[in-house]
Motif scaffolding. Sequence first.
Motif, PDB file in Angstrom:
ATOM      1  N   GLU A 161      -1.134  18.316  14.872  1.00 36.20           N
ATOM      2  CA  GLU A 161      -1.948  17.634  13.858  1.00 36.20           C
ATOM      3  C   GLU A 161      -1.450  16.209  13.632  1.00 36.20           C
ATOM      4  O   GLU A 161      -2.249  15.269  13.542  1.00 36.20           O
ATOM      5  N   ALA A 162      -0.147  16.051  13.538  1.00 39.91           N
ATOM      6  CA  ALA A 162       0.428  14.718  13.345  1.00 39.91           C
ATOM      7  C   ALA A 162       0.135  13.829  14.550  1.00 39.91           C
ATOM      8  O   ALA A 162      -0.155  12.631  14.390  1.00 39.91           O
ATOM      9  N   HIS A 163       0.182  14.405  15.744  1.00 41.03           N
ATOM     10  CA  HIS A 163      -0.106  13.632  16.953  1.00 41.03           C
ATOM     11  C   HIS A 163      -1.558  13.154  16.961  1.00 41.03           C
ATOM     12  O   HIS A 163      -1.846  12.014  17.331  1.00 41.03           O
ATOM     13  N   LYS A 164      -2.481  14.008  16.544  1.00 43.18           N
ATOM     14  CA  LYS A 164      -3.893  13.604  16.483  1.00 43.18           C
ATOM     15  C   LYS A 164      -4.066  12.430  15.519  1.00 43.18           C
ATOM     16  O   LYS A 164      -4.815  11.494  15.800  1.00 43.18           O
ATOM     17  N   GLU A 165      -3.372  12.503  14.399  1.00 45.02           N
ATOM     18  CA  GLU A 165      -3.436  11.420  13.421  1.00 45.02           C
ATOM     19  C   GLU A 165      -2.821  10.133  13.992  1.00 45.02           C
ATOM     20  O   GLU A 165      -3.391   9.050  13.867  1.00 45.02           O
ATOM     21  N   ALA A 166      -1.665  10.265  14.625  1.00 40.34           N
ATOM     22  CA  ALA A 166      -0.988   9.093  15.191  1.00 40.34           C
ATOM     23  C   ALA A 166      -1.793   8.481  16.328  1.00 40.34           C
ATOM     24  O   ALA A 166      -1.762   7.258  16.535  1.00 40.34           O
ATOM     25  N   SER A 167      -2.523   9.298  17.067  1.00 43.10           N
ATOM     26  CA  SER A 167      -3.309   8.813  18.205  1.00 43.10           C
ATOM     27  C   SER A 167      -4.427   7.870  17.792  1.00 43.10           C
ATOM     28  O   SER A 167      -4.973   7.146  18.630  1.00 43.10           O
TER      29      SER A 167
END
Length: 161
Positions: A60-66
Amino acid sequence: KVGQYPSIADADSLKIKNYRKVLSKEQLEGFTKAVRLASAGVGAGAVVYLRRIFESLIDEAHKEASKDSVWLAANAGYKTARVADKVKALKSYLPLYLVEHSSMYSVLSSGVHDMSEQECLELFPVLKIGIELILKQKIQTQEEQNSIAELKKMLSRQASK
């Protein structure tokens, strides 16, 4: 305890419902299954479900950071990185407890791959508390963001009067 009513799993399931704010339906079901498995004496299975929750929080954090092109450029090797390195790369997008205790993933993995059923059962309460702390921090952050948004609306209304 044999015959305890309500069972440990039932008592914990009430607490787990508090995490609906920050867990998807699938994650919530996984957390519930983890608690039920542990209360039934299935330690390795319980740890697997906790590991999935940990991984999903990172995803989830990676999707946000992307969504941030600067972050993407700075973290080009993210997909091939070790989980501890992924956590460091996502530190701005993850709860502080998870970032400070990124080694938790290696403990979860060793529980899945290297530990006996009994060792997993002994480890489960510690890992569960760690996941709960992460979730509580997510709830706190979400509530803080909601309060800030509400304050901005109120101030905007006052300024327009």
